[in-house]
Design a protein around this motif. Structure first.
Motif, PDB file in Angstrom:
ATOM      1  N   ASP A  81       0.826  -1.205   0.000  1.00 51.52           N
ATOM      2  CA  ASP A  81       0.000   0.000   0.000  1.00 51.52           C
ATOM      3  C   ASP A  81       0.865   1.263   0.000  1.00 51.52           C
ATOM      4  O   ASP A  81       0.519   2.266  -0.640  1.00 51.52           O
ATOM      5  CB  ASP A  81      -0.924   0.022   1.215  1.00 51.52           C
ATOM      6  CG  ASP A  81      -2.040  -1.009   1.097  1.00 51.52           C
ATOM      7  OD1 ASP A  81      -2.357  -1.401  -0.045  1.00 51.52           O
ATOM      8  OD2 ASP A  81      -2.584  -1.415   2.147  1.00 51.52           O
ATOM      9  N   GLU A  82       1.990   1.200   0.707  1.00 54.27           N
ATOM     10  CA  GLU A  82       2.895   2.348   0.723  1.00 54.27           C
ATOM     11  C   GLU A  82       3.500   2.581  -0.653  1.00 54.27           C
ATOM     12  O   GLU A  82       3.716   3.736  -1.066  1.00 54.27           O
ATOM     13  CB  GLU A  82       3.999   2.143   1.765  1.00 54.27           C
ATOM     14  CG  GLU A  82       3.512   2.228   3.206  1.00 54.27           C
ATOM     15  CD  GLU A  82       4.643   2.112   4.204  1.00 54.27           C
ATOM     16  OE1 GLU A  82       5.822   2.061   3.765  1.00 54.27           O
ATOM     17  OE2 GLU A  82       4.364   2.068   5.415  1.00 54.27           O
ATOM     18  N   ASP A  85       0.741   4.306  -2.676  1.00 54.48           N
ATOM     19  CA  ASP A  85       0.603   5.705  -2.259  1.00 54.48           C
ATOM     20  C   ASP A  85       1.777   6.540  -2.781  1.00 54.48           C
ATOM     21  O   ASP A  85       1.607   7.672  -3.240  1.00 54.48           O
ATOM     22  CB  ASP A  85       0.540   5.811  -0.733  1.00 54.48           C
ATOM     23  CG  ASP A  85      -0.787   5.308  -0.171  1.00 54.48           C
ATOM     24  OD1 ASP A  85      -1.780   5.330  -0.922  1.00 54.48           O
ATOM     25  OD2 ASP A  85      -0.814   4.901   1.002  1.00 54.48           O
ATOM     26  N   ILE A  88       1.383   7.315  -6.539  1.00 52.06           N
ATOM     27  CA  ILE A  88       0.412   8.376  -6.809  1.00 52.06           C
ATOM     28  C   ILE A  88       0.976   9.731  -6.397  1.00 52.06           C
ATOM     29  O   ILE A  88       0.840  10.724  -7.123  1.00 52.06           O
ATOM     30  CB  ILE A  88      -0.908   8.087  -6.074  1.00 52.06           C
ATOM     31  CG1 ILE A  88      -1.505   6.762  -6.557  1.00 52.06           C
ATOM     32  CG2 ILE A  88      -1.912   9.221  -6.304  1.00 52.06           C
ATOM     33  CD1 ILE A  88      -2.718   6.317  -5.756  1.00 52.06           C
ATOM     34  N   SER A  89       1.623   9.776  -5.244  1.00 56.39           N
ATOM     35  CA  SER A  89       2.246  11.026  -4.796  1.00 56.39           C
ATOM     36  C   SER A  89       3.279  11.505  -5.809  1.00 56.39           C
ATOM     37  O   SER A  89       3.390  12.699  -6.090  1.00 56.39           O
ATOM     38  CB  SER A  89       2.897  10.834  -3.428  1.00 56.39           C
ATOM     39  OG  SER A  89       1.933  10.557  -2.440  1.00 56.39           O
ATOM     40  N   TYR A 102      -1.682  14.555  -3.465  1.00 56.66           N
ATOM     41  CA  TYR A 102      -2.401  13.325  -3.104  1.00 56.66           C
ATOM     42  C   TYR A 102      -2.405  13.225  -1.591  1.00 56.66           C
ATOM     43  O   TYR A 102      -1.390  13.454  -0.934  1.00 56.66           O
ATOM     44  CB  TYR A 102      -1.721  12.106  -3.712  1.00 56.66           C
ATOM     45  CG  TYR A 102      -2.204  10.786  -3.142  1.00 56.66           C
ATOM     46  CD1 TYR A 102      -3.499  10.336  -3.387  1.00 56.66           C
ATOM     47  CD2 TYR A 102      -1.359   9.999  -2.364  1.00 56.66           C
ATOM     48  CE1 TYR A 102      -3.946   9.126  -2.868  1.00 56.66           C
ATOM     49  CE2 TYR A 102      -1.795   8.783  -1.845  1.00 56.66           C
ATOM     50  CZ  TYR A 102      -3.093   8.353  -2.095  1.00 56.66           C
ATOM     51  OH  TYR A 102      -3.532   7.158  -1.572  1.00 56.66           O
ATOM     52  N   GLU A 104      -3.428  10.723   1.648  1.00 55.52           N
ATOM     53  CA  GLU A 104      -3.871   9.437   2.160  1.00 55.52           C
ATOM     54  C   GLU A 104      -5.073   9.641   3.090  1.00 55.52           C
ATOM     55  O   GLU A 104      -5.404  10.773   3.442  1.00 55.52           O
ATOM     56  CB  GLU A 104      -2.718   8.748   2.889  1.00 55.52           C
ATOM     57  CG  GLU A 104      -1.525   8.468   1.977  1.00 55.52           C
ATOM     58  CD  GLU A 104      -0.304   7.997   2.728  1.00 55.52           C
ATOM     59  OE1 GLU A 104      -0.484   7.412   3.819  1.00 55.52           O
ATOM     60  OE2 GLU A 104       0.820   8.216   2.250  1.00 55.52           O
ATOM     61  N   GLU A 105      -5.704   8.577   3.486  1.00 49.88           N
ATOM     62  CA  GLU A 105      -7.003   8.664   4.155  1.00 49.88           C
ATOM     63  C   GLU A 105      -7.001   9.587   5.372  1.00 49.88           C
ATOM     64  O   GLU A 105      -7.877  10.442   5.512  1.00 49.88           O
ATOM     65  CB  GLU A 105      -7.470   7.257   4.577  1.00 49.88           C
ATOM     66  CG  GLU A 105      -8.845   7.264   5.207  1.00 49.88           C
ATOM     67  CD  GLU A 105      -9.338   5.859   5.521  1.00 49.88           C
ATOM     68  OE1 GLU A 105     -10.496   5.731   5.979  1.00 49.88           O
ATOM     69  OE2 GLU A 105      -8.568   4.891   5.310  1.00 49.88           O
ATOM     70  N   GLN A 169       3.428  17.481   2.794  1.00 50.86           N
ATOM     71  CA  GLN A 169       2.902  16.479   3.716  1.00 50.86           C
ATOM     72  C   GLN A 169       3.979  16.020   4.693  1.00 50.86           C
ATOM     73  O   GLN A 169       3.736  15.871   5.888  1.00 50.86           O
ATOM     74  CB  GLN A 169       2.362  15.275   2.951  1.00 50.86           C
ATOM     75  CG  GLN A 169       0.946  15.461   2.430  1.00 50.86           C
ATOM     76  CD  GLN A 169       0.415  14.194   1.811  1.00 50.86           C
ATOM     77  OE1 GLN A 169       0.438  14.057   0.605  1.00 50.86           O
ATOM     78  NE2 GLN A 169      -0.053  13.273   2.621  1.00 50.86           N
ATOM     79  N   ASP A 352     -11.185   4.860  -1.458  1.00 56.22           N
ATOM     80  CA  ASP A 352     -10.684   4.269  -0.214  1.00 56.22           C
ATOM     81  C   ASP A 352     -10.487   5.306   0.879  1.00 56.22           C
ATOM     82  O   ASP A 352      -9.775   5.064   1.853  1.00 56.22           O
ATOM     83  CB  ASP A 352      -9.364   3.539  -0.480  1.00 56.22           C
ATOM     84  CG  ASP A 352      -8.260   4.464  -0.966  1.00 56.22           C
ATOM     85  OD1 ASP A 352      -8.557   5.651  -1.250  1.00 56.22           O
ATOM     86  OD2 ASP A 352      -7.096   4.010  -1.065  1.00 56.22           O
ATOM     87  N   SER A 354      -8.966   8.156   0.516  1.00 56.97           N
ATOM     88  CA  SER A 354      -7.923   9.097   0.103  1.00 56.97           C
ATOM     89  C   SER A 354      -8.506  10.045  -0.943  1.00 56.97           C
ATOM     90  O   SER A 354      -9.620   9.853  -1.421  1.00 56.97           O
ATOM     91  CB  SER A 354      -6.727   8.344  -0.467  1.00 56.97           C
ATOM     92  OG  SER A 354      -7.088   7.596  -1.606  1.00 56.97           O
TER      93      SER A 354
END
Length: 487
Positions: A81-82, A85, A88-89, A102, A104-105, A169, A352, A354
């Protein structure tokens, strides 16, 4: 979301998380009415399945190859998952746009709360410029403002950890922490040769987005601290109350207002504009412009002034530009921050929790001016006194006569602003500075030593904050009151 009376917001983390400026952000579901009336290209895309934008076979094979290499060859186990993420970032960072990110949740949740008017943070809007973390605006009443953070300050480190080169971020994550803990920021500020240290205590802050007051001279003042979802409702309440009291003029104070939601600032602006006049223009990637016209409003019979400073950004600039160019208002203060882009938050597309926040257009003033990286130029320029921008004292040792430092310079500026005359503001602790310190100590029941120890420094800073909070010392506000009074 309905707010009754004053609203308690929590400033525990850095405001806006990765969103930087919340200004001009719309959730994707808010765009549906406009999408239905959009261009043929948009309609065609909506009618299709979007396959033309998806990864082709070669692109997908390349990404799968990299994931396989990482999962089979990398020397440590990696969370899948990392990796996703991170990919996408990376795409968002490739846009080289600090306002397209981007989230995350967890970060997305904080962002959604900020749009609704509930912030978590120390009270400072930030952005990135050339890999540096730059303050857009300290929010009024926040720990950031009390500690002396200013618009355009560069945040160098927090609690000894460098922020250089980090994404927004990543930088904000370094500043997060529990209520009551300290965030020691090292700051670079224009006009100061050496970095300064600002200590912030993460805490709960009682904040309201709109404050209205009637001055004894009949001038109404409405302070707008941000444009969140409840702000238009609160503004209408305050304006109606002031108009019921027969105001002679109106001052709108958007200093250190970092922005907010686009429909909200439009709703507020058009209340003071002749029906059919242009509030704002939005220009898409193909150069097509769409004007938003005022509905149901009216040109007010009383004069209006808008107060801006370097921390007035985006939605604040839309308000100032609209009223300046299309409603005859006078803009007073400093040139604003200069953010002229519109972001949309796509919080359903990823499915999800995000979201992707992305710049989709420029906004322009009624006359078609793009103020990005320029700002709104005031009709009457009023710079704040030096005491407003002076670096706060952070003593490691007592300041004594015949010393030279930036700390001494800050103390001299404070003393001068409070009416004690050190005769110089160059950082040299001479005899006149010592005399000014003695006079200050005597009047504040401190040991009269002529030296600035921790207790004297603390008392001096408290006196500065009290002086700044006194509206009668607010030269920008007084000039705005004078301007509407003349009209």
């Amino acid at each position: 979301m309905y707010f009754k009376g004053r609203t308690v917001f929590t400033f525990v983390l850095m405001t806006m998380i990765a969103s930087v400026l919340v200004t001009l952000t719309m959730a994707d579901q808010w765009l549906k009415p406009r999408e239905e009336k959009g261009s043929a290209a948009v309609a065609a895309a909506a009618a299709g399945d979007g396959s033309e934008y998806r990864l082709n076979k070669d692109e997908l094979s390349k990404l799968n190859a990299v994931i396989e290499l990482i999962e089979t060859k990398y020397y440590e186990d990696v969370d899948r998952d990392e990796l996703l993420d991170g990919a996408i970032s990376g795409m968002m960072e490739a846009l080289d746009d600090p306002y397209s990110v981007y989230m995350e949740e967890e970060v997305a949740q904080h962002f959604s709360e900020s749009i609704e008017g509930s912030f978590t943070g120390i009270g400072a809007e930030v952005t990135t410029e050339n890999g540096k973390i730059i303050v857009v605006s300290p929010i009024k009443g926040s720990p950031a403002e009390h500690a002396g953070l200013l618009a355009r300050d560069e945040l160098v480190s927090v609690n000894g950890v460098s922020l250089d080169g980090l994404s927004l971020q990543e930088a904000v994550a370094k500043i997060r922490g529990p209520k009551g803990t300290k965030a020691k920021l090292v700051v670079k500020r224009s006009g100061f040769a050496e970095p300064i240290q600002v200590v912030l205590i993460r805490d709960d802050i009682d904040v309201e987005t709109v404050y209205g007051t009637l001055r004894p001279d009949g001038i109404g003042v409405i302070e707008i601290r941000q444009f969140s979802l409840n702000t238009a409702k609160r503004f209408k309440e305050e304006l109606k109350k002031l108009e019921g009291q027969g105001i002679k003029g109106l001052v709108l104070d958007v200093r250190n207002n970092p922005g907010g939601v686009l429909p909200v600032v439009i709703e507020i602006s058009q209340l003071m504009m002749k029906e059919g006049s242009t509030v704002v223009q939005v220009e898409d990637r193909n150069g097509n412009r769409e004007k938003t016209l005022a509905k149901g409003g009216e040109q007010k019979p009383y004069p209006i002034a808008v107060l801006t400073n370097k921390g007035s950004a985006s939605a604040s600039e839309i308000l100032a530009g609209a009223l300046q160019e299309a409603a005859g208002a006078t803009v007073i203060g400093e040139q604003s921050f200069g953010k002229g882009t519109v972001q949309v938050s796509y919080n359903k597309a990823l499915g999800d929790g995000s979201l992707v926040k992305m710049t989709i257009a420029k906004w322009l003033t009624p006359n078609g001016n793009w103020i990005h990286e320029k700002g709104i130029k005031p009709d009457i320029v009023v710079e704040p006194p030096d005491i407003y921008t002076v670096a706060r004292l952070n003593l490691k040792e007592t300041l004594k006569p015949d010393s030279l430092s930036e700390q001494v310079r800050s103390a001299q500026i404070m003393l001068h602003g409070l009416g004690y005359e050190p005769k110089r503001e160059d950082g040299y602790f001479g005899e006149e500075t010592a005399d000014a310190v003695k006079k200050f100590q005597s009047e504040h029941r401190l040991p009269v030593t002529g030296e600035i120890d921790g207790k004297t420094a603390q008392t001096l800073e408290q006196a500065v904050i009290k002086w700044i909070q006194n509206k009668e010392n607010d030269t920008q506000l007084l000039e705005a009151v004078k301007a509407v009074g003349r009209k």
